[in-house]
Design a protein around this motif. Structure first.
Motif, PDB file in Angstrom:
ATOM      1  N   LEU A  35       0.668  -1.331  -0.155  1.00 23.10           N
ATOM      2  CA  LEU A  35       0.125   0.011  -0.019  1.00 23.10           C
ATOM      3  C   LEU A  35       0.945   1.095  -0.059  1.00 23.10           C
ATOM      4  O   LEU A  35       0.490   2.205  -0.673  1.00 23.10           O
ATOM      5  N   ALA A  38       2.573   1.788  -3.358  1.00 27.93           N
ATOM      6  CA  ALA A  38       1.537   2.271  -4.324  1.00 27.93           C
ATOM      7  C   ALA A  38       1.109   3.584  -4.253  1.00 27.93           C
ATOM      8  O   ALA A  38       1.282   4.361  -5.234  1.00 27.93           O
ATOM      9  N   SER A  39       1.262   4.044  -3.162  1.00 26.77           N
ATOM     10  CA  SER A  39       1.032   5.545  -2.935  1.00 26.77           C
ATOM     11  C   SER A  39       2.133   6.443  -3.423  1.00 26.77           C
ATOM     12  O   SER A  39       1.991   7.329  -4.046  1.00 26.77           O
ATOM     13  N   CYS A  42       2.135   6.730  -7.180  1.00 29.21           N
ATOM     14  CA  CYS A  42       0.819   6.846  -7.809  1.00 29.21           C
ATOM     15  C   CYS A  42       1.144   8.073  -9.100  1.00 29.21           C
ATOM     16  O   CYS A  42       0.616   7.918  -9.847  1.00 29.21           O
ATOM     17  N   SER A 157      -6.895  14.193  -8.192  1.00 22.97           N
ATOM     18  CA  SER A 157      -7.197  14.330  -7.002  1.00 22.97           C
ATOM     19  C   SER A 157      -7.126  13.096  -6.106  1.00 22.97           C
ATOM     20  O   SER A 157      -6.548  13.157  -4.785  1.00 22.97           O
ATOM     21  N   SER A 158      -7.658  11.980  -6.708  1.00 24.60           N
ATOM     22  CA  SER A 158      -7.237  10.638  -6.095  1.00 24.60           C
ATOM     23  C   SER A 158      -5.875  10.379  -5.781  1.00 24.60           C
ATOM     24  O   SER A 158      -5.843   9.762  -4.745  1.00 24.60           O
ATOM     25  N   CYS A 159      -5.109  10.654  -6.680  1.00 23.44           N
ATOM     26  CA  CYS A 159      -3.698  10.443  -6.437  1.00 23.44           C
ATOM     27  C   CYS A 159      -3.003  11.196  -5.363  1.00 23.44           C
ATOM     28  O   CYS A 159      -2.393  10.622  -4.713  1.00 23.44           O
ATOM     29  N   THR A 161      -4.779  12.533  -2.923  1.00 22.22           N
ATOM     30  CA  THR A 161      -5.262  12.393  -1.634  1.00 22.22           C
ATOM     31  C   THR A 161      -4.554  11.134  -1.098  1.00 22.22           C
ATOM     32  O   THR A 161      -4.522  10.897   0.037  1.00 22.22           O
ATOM     33  N   SER A 162      -4.452  10.107  -1.874  1.00 20.42           N
ATOM     34  CA  SER A 162      -3.571   8.748  -1.426  1.00 20.42           C
ATOM     35  C   SER A 162      -2.264   9.298  -0.741  1.00 20.42           C
ATOM     36  O   SER A 162      -1.569   8.511  -0.105  1.00 20.42           O
ATOM     37  N   ILE A 163      -1.648  10.074  -1.469  1.00 20.63           N
ATOM     38  CA  ILE A 163      -0.296  10.523  -0.840  1.00 20.63           C
ATOM     39  C   ILE A 163      -0.292  11.477   0.210  1.00 20.63           C
ATOM     40  O   ILE A 163       0.292  11.528   1.419  1.00 20.63           O
ATOM     41  N   ASN A 164      -1.128  12.617   0.228  1.00 14.91           N
ATOM     42  CA  ASN A 164      -1.116  13.713   0.999  1.00 14.91           C
ATOM     43  C   ASN A 164      -2.770  14.186   1.257  1.00 14.91           C
ATOM     44  O   ASN A 164      -2.954  15.066   0.587  1.00 14.91           O
ATOM     45  N   PRO A 165      -3.297  13.503   2.055  1.00 20.03           N
ATOM     46  CA  PRO A 165      -4.810  13.933   2.158  1.00 20.03           C
ATOM     47  C   PRO A 165      -5.154  15.245   2.423  1.00 20.03           C
ATOM     48  O   PRO A 165      -6.177  15.689   1.959  1.00 20.03           O
TER      49      PRO A 165
END
Length: 175
Positions: A35, A38-39, A42, A157-159, A161-165
């Motif tokens: 996980l 993957a982040s 991304c 945005s989803s990318c 958010t997965s790295i830095n919400p």
């Protein structure tokens, strides 16, 4: 002949604790590692360029929608009136201390002097495409930054958010 071990409460407790600790550490590494990897990769996996069919600069009240349902990161700038040597009064926007033409965003306005806008139409909102590095940190905006190579691309945005919400609140997203 050896005698079988005595199965007492201490021995059972030790085996139970040992088994529980071993299972816990395997599951944490097994699920957490991929996980995290993957982040971190991304942004590097995005197609390597800005959304096709979309300009990197857009004048309008809201960020542009992008083809194919993309939800790319945009940064708001203001378009104002400038006096330029040899060009008269023209619309422009400022990025990194430079002023660019609103009608041709890759062209610098030489010796740009801010001019009173005069009417209620200014300043106008405009949007620049934002580029990010693989860690979700802003690398720059168009037109001063246009690297479209792997690892330094615009991001959805989803990318981000997965790295830095917390990062998504700082940018406008089209779509």
């Amino acid at each position: 002949m050896t005698q079988a071990k005595q199965d007492n409460a201490d021995e059972r407790r030790r085996r139970l604790l040992k088994g529980a600790l071993a299972t816990s550490s395997v599951m944490t590494l097994g699920y957490g590692g991929p996980l995290a990897a993957a982040s971190l990769s991304c942004i590097a996996k995005i197609d390597g360029g800005y959304p096709t069919g979309t300009n990197q600069f857009f004048i309008g009240a809201a960020p542009p929608a992008t083809p194919g349902g993309g939800n790319w990161a945009w940064k708001m700038v203001e378009v104002n009136r400038y006096q330029s040597n040899g060009n008269g009064v023209i619309d422009g926007f400022e990025v990194d201390g430079n002023v660019y033409r609103a009608d041709n965003p890759e062209v610098l306005i030489s010796a740009a002097i801010p001019k009173p806008n005069g009417s209620g139409d200014y300043p106008k909102k405009a949007w620049l495409l934002v580029y990010f590095d693989p860690d979700g940190i802003e690398a720059g905006t168009y037109p001063t930054y246009t690297v479209q190579g792997e690892g330094f691309t615009p991001a959805v945005s989803s990318c981000l958010t997965s790295i830095n919400p917390g990062i998504v609140a700082n940018y406008g997203f089209g779509g």
